[in-house]
Design a protein around this motif. Structure first.
Motif, PDB file in Angstrom:
ATOM      1  N   ASP A  14       0.811  -1.225   0.000  1.00 52.57           N
ATOM      2  CA  ASP A  14       0.000   0.000   0.000  1.00 52.57           C
ATOM      3  C   ASP A  14       0.841   1.270   0.000  1.00 52.57           C
ATOM      4  O   ASP A  14       0.474   2.271  -0.631  1.00 52.57           O
ATOM      5  CB  ASP A  14      -0.930   0.006   1.214  1.00 52.57           C
ATOM      6  CG  ASP A  14      -1.944  -1.121   1.167  1.00 52.57           C
ATOM      7  OD1 ASP A  14      -2.301  -1.535   0.050  1.00 52.57           O
ATOM      8  OD2 ASP A  14      -2.371  -1.586   2.244  1.00 52.57           O
ATOM      9  N   TRP A  15       1.965   1.250   0.713  1.00 55.24           N
ATOM     10  CA  TRP A  15       2.785   2.458   0.810  1.00 55.24           C
ATOM     11  C   TRP A  15       3.238   2.926  -0.572  1.00 55.24           C
ATOM     12  O   TRP A  15       3.216   4.127  -0.871  1.00 55.24           O
ATOM     13  CB  TRP A  15       4.011   2.187   1.674  1.00 55.24           C
ATOM     14  CG  TRP A  15       3.793   2.255   3.154  1.00 55.24           C
ATOM     15  CD1 TRP A  15       3.696   1.214   4.030  1.00 55.24           C
ATOM     16  CD2 TRP A  15       3.639   3.454   3.929  1.00 55.24           C
ATOM     17  NE1 TRP A  15       3.494   1.686   5.307  1.00 55.24           N
ATOM     18  CE2 TRP A  15       3.459   3.059   5.265  1.00 55.24           C
ATOM     19  CE3 TRP A  15       3.643   4.820   3.625  1.00 55.24           C
ATOM     20  CZ2 TRP A  15       3.283   3.973   6.301  1.00 55.24           C
ATOM     21  CZ3 TRP A  15       3.473   5.733   4.655  1.00 55.24           C
ATOM     22  CH2 TRP A  15       3.290   5.312   5.966  1.00 55.24           C
ATOM     23  N   GLU A  16       3.673   1.989  -1.396  1.00 49.95           N
ATOM     24  CA  GLU A  16       4.214   2.339  -2.703  1.00 49.95           C
ATOM     25  C   GLU A  16       3.185   3.101  -3.535  1.00 49.95           C
ATOM     26  O   GLU A  16       3.489   4.124  -4.158  1.00 49.95           O
ATOM     27  CB  GLU A  16       4.645   1.065  -3.455  1.00 49.95           C
ATOM     28  CG  GLU A  16       5.774   0.307  -2.790  1.00 49.95           C
ATOM     29  CD  GLU A  16       5.305  -0.720  -1.777  1.00 49.95           C
ATOM     30  OE1 GLU A  16       6.017  -1.707  -1.545  1.00 49.95           O
ATOM     31  OE2 GLU A  16       4.208  -0.531  -1.194  1.00 49.95           O
ATOM     32  N   LEU A 240       9.604   6.502  -9.494  1.00 46.67           N
ATOM     33  CA  LEU A 240      10.232   5.264  -9.039  1.00 46.67           C
ATOM     34  C   LEU A 240      10.807   5.421  -7.640  1.00 46.67           C
ATOM     35  O   LEU A 240      10.799   4.466  -6.849  1.00 46.67           O
ATOM     36  CB  LEU A 240      11.317   4.830 -10.024  1.00 46.67           C
ATOM     37  CG  LEU A 240      10.847   4.524 -11.446  1.00 46.67           C
ATOM     38  CD1 LEU A 240      11.986   3.916 -12.263  1.00 46.67           C
ATOM     39  CD2 LEU A 240       9.641   3.595 -11.449  1.00 46.67           C
ATOM     40  N   ALA A 241      11.286   6.601  -7.324  1.00 39.38           N
ATOM     41  CA  ALA A 241      11.771   6.838  -5.961  1.00 39.38           C
ATOM     42  C   ALA A 241      10.634   6.702  -4.953  1.00 39.38           C
ATOM     43  O   ALA A 241      10.842   6.238  -3.824  1.00 39.38           O
ATOM     44  CB  ALA A 241      12.411   8.218  -5.859  1.00 39.38           C
ATOM     45  N   GLY A 242       9.430   7.112  -5.356  1.00 41.00           N
ATOM     46  CA  GLY A 242       8.276   6.926  -4.483  1.00 41.00           C
ATOM     47  C   GLY A 242       8.019   5.455  -4.198  1.00 41.00           C
ATOM     48  O   GLY A 242       7.730   5.061  -3.057  1.00 41.00           O
ATOM     49  N   ILE A 243       8.144   4.619  -5.235  1.00 35.53           N
ATOM     50  CA  ILE A 243       8.015   3.172  -5.021  1.00 35.53           C
ATOM     51  C   ILE A 243       9.081   2.694  -4.048  1.00 35.53           C
ATOM     52  O   ILE A 243       8.815   1.915  -3.127  1.00 35.53           O
ATOM     53  CB  ILE A 243       8.133   2.423  -6.364  1.00 35.53           C
ATOM     54  CG1 ILE A 243       6.984   2.799  -7.294  1.00 35.53           C
ATOM     55  CG2 ILE A 243       8.158   0.907  -6.138  1.00 35.53           C
ATOM     56  CD1 ILE A 243       7.108   2.212  -8.687  1.00 35.53           C
ATOM     57  N   GLY A 244      10.298   3.198  -4.234  1.00 35.66           N
ATOM     58  CA  GLY A 244      11.387   2.801  -3.352  1.00 35.66           C
ATOM     59  C   GLY A 244      11.144   3.174  -1.910  1.00 35.66           C
ATOM     60  O   GLY A 244      11.460   2.397  -0.997  1.00 35.66           O
ATOM     61  N   LEU A 248      11.143   0.464   1.141  1.00 38.57           N
ATOM     62  CA  LEU A 248      12.023   0.523   2.307  1.00 38.57           C
ATOM     63  C   LEU A 248      11.278   0.227   3.602  1.00 38.57           C
ATOM     64  O   LEU A 248      11.835  -0.372   4.528  1.00 38.57           O
ATOM     65  CB  LEU A 248      12.673   1.912   2.416  1.00 38.57           C
ATOM     66  CG  LEU A 248      13.793   2.250   1.438  1.00 38.57           C
ATOM     67  CD1 LEU A 248      14.330   3.643   1.730  1.00 38.57           C
ATOM     68  CD2 LEU A 248      14.915   1.228   1.496  1.00 38.57           C
ATOM     69  N   ARG A 249      10.020   0.627   3.646  1.00 39.80           N
ATOM     70  CA  ARG A 249       9.231   0.451   4.865  1.00 39.80           C
ATOM     71  C   ARG A 249       8.900  -1.015   5.165  1.00 39.80           C
ATOM     72  O   ARG A 249       8.538  -1.345   6.288  1.00 39.80           O
ATOM     73  CB  ARG A 249       7.949   1.283   4.777  1.00 39.80           C
ATOM     74  CG  ARG A 249       8.213   2.774   5.024  1.00 39.80           C
ATOM     75  CD  ARG A 249       7.144   3.675   4.422  1.00 39.80           C
ATOM     76  NE  ARG A 249       7.302   5.066   4.853  1.00 39.80           N
ATOM     77  CZ  ARG A 249       8.238   5.889   4.402  1.00 39.80           C
ATOM     78  NH1 ARG A 249       9.116   5.469   3.509  1.00 39.80           N
ATOM     79  NH2 ARG A 249       8.325   7.132   4.851  1.00 39.80           N
ATOM     80  N   VAL A 250       9.028  -1.867   4.161  1.00 39.99           N
ATOM     81  CA  VAL A 250       8.694  -3.281   4.371  1.00 39.99           C
ATOM     82  C   VAL A 250       9.913  -4.180   4.153  1.00 39.99           C
ATOM     83  O   VAL A 250       9.774  -5.404   4.052  1.00 39.99           O
ATOM     84  CB  VAL A 250       7.541  -3.720   3.442  1.00 39.99           C
ATOM     85  CG1 VAL A 250       6.252  -2.993   3.818  1.00 39.99           C
ATOM     86  CG2 VAL A 250       7.877  -3.477   1.968  1.00 39.99           C
TER      87      VAL A 250
END
Length: 378
Positions: A14-16, A240-244, A248-250
């Motif tokens: 969900d975060w991504e 793509l940085a947003g996906i990253g 990172l959170r998971v």
């Protein structure tokens, strides 16, 4: 035919999606942007380094790293042989030449004793390499301390290719943060992904600043487009940085899931004759990015390739361990230092489906398929 089980697939959450929506809502789509800045900051905090530059791939990060430590045409760079070709191709981008080093059996990574001996011999004839490129393989750190000590003895910079080892540890510290510069990959099959992307890290602020400069076409600070150096289009996009950032959170969850895969495979297949799993070296914790094993054909009843083909017939993707780079046709004229460790691992080694999104049913299918091969052949 049942659904195909792939080796290692992206695992989104969900975060991504929330971060990508934010990028669209603010129209920060092109390279650079607030997600890129935040991704770099959060990545530094995660791995324990001072500075980082988000780029388009791990290969791009490695190319920048080698250029920034001064590798030039005609130089030699010592490099792990048991790895994907992208560890060595950036050496050739700069006109330099790789010299490949065999693996140890403890971690499957570059053998520290071979490296130390080779550097001592090279020092005697005045032909030391200009850098050592150390790869951390399949989610496991190499034995960094003796490798770094050997490099420091001759003032040779160490570059760490931690493309496969994000989330692993070496004596409590993250591989990729010990040498002059380290790189990571976020390719689609890695433990976390940005679709495609990479990160260069270093405690040298000027080096990372230069990496960002070169990655954005080396544009001089002028109101017009002016260039005094040749640069590259290597910066990561804000989307793509947003996906990253979401990935990172998971990361800890993804590592736990892959280690669980390994434990299930080991518990259910470890007693089969001729099966040996990639060991976990005592000096660190592996992520088990890919679960790897070797198959002794005399004991198991058939070789690794027949097992791979049997599983492929059942729609299960497996893959041989990396073919050593000193055996690759494109590097046929490169020097190789070592014996047959890496060659043996390639001959007998197999990577099993290892994604963090594998279900128990998926794992059961893989396990049963391997057991069936063994039952037929013995």
């Amino acid at each position: 035919m049942e659904r195909k089980i792939l080796l290692s697939t992206p695992h989104m959450g969900d975060w991504e999606l929330e971060f990508v929506k934010e990028a669209f809502a603010t129209n920060w789509i092109a390279p650079v942007g607030p997600h890129v800045d935040a991704f770099e900051t959060e990545f530094c905090q995660l791995v324990g380094t001072s500075h980082s530059a988000a780029v388009s791939s791990g290969t791009a990060a490695l190319h920048l790293a080698l250029r920034l430590i001064g590798i030039q045409a005609g130089d030699e760079v010592f490099c792990s042989t048991l790895t994907f070709i992208a560890s060595a191709t950036p050496i050739t981008f700069l006109g330099a030449k790789p010299v490949f080093i065999d693996s140890d059996r403890i971690s499957w990574n570059l053998d520290p004793e071979l490296l130390s001996t080779a550097l001592a011999q090279r020092a005697k004839i005045g032909k030391l390499p200009k850098a050592v490129l150390l790869v951390h393989l399949y989610g496991q750190s190499a034995d960094i301390d003796p490798i770094l000590a050997a490099c420091d003895r001759y003032e040779i910079p160490l570059v760490e290719d931690a493309a496969e080892a994000l989330g692993a540890t070496y004596k409590g510290q993250n591989p990729g943060t010990f040498g002059r510069v380290g790189i990571y990959s976020f390719n689609g099959n890695k433990i976390i992904t940005t679709s495609g992307g990479g990160m260069l890290v270093s405690d040298d602020s000027e080096l990372v600043s230069q990496a960002r400069f070169l990655a954005t076409q080396a544009r001089d600070p002028a109101p017009h487009y002016q260039h005094s150096q040749i640069g590259y289009n290597y910066r990561l996009s804000n989307v793509l940085a947003g996906i990253g950032r979401g990935q990172l959170r998971v990361l800890a969850e993804r590592v736990a899931a892959r280690r669980r895969n390994f434990e299930i495979y080991q518990q259910t297949l470890g007693d089969l004759p001729g099966i040996e799993f990639m060991p976990e070296a005592s000096f660190g914790k592996a992520t088990r990015w890919l679960t790897c094993l070797t198959i002794d054909p005399e004991k198991f009843g058939t070789d690794r390739e027949q097992v791979r083909l049997a599983l492929a017939a059942q729609n299960i993707e497996t893959r041989p361990v990396w073919k050593p780079l000193h055996l690759q046709p494109v590097f046929a004229d490169c020097e190789y230092i070592g014996g047959k460790v890496a060659e043996g691992l390639f001959q007998d080694g197999l990577c099993l489906p290892s994604g963090s999104n594998l279900s128990d049913a998926d794992l059961k299918r893989v396990i049963q398929a391997i057991k069936r091969v063994n039952a037929v052949k013995t």
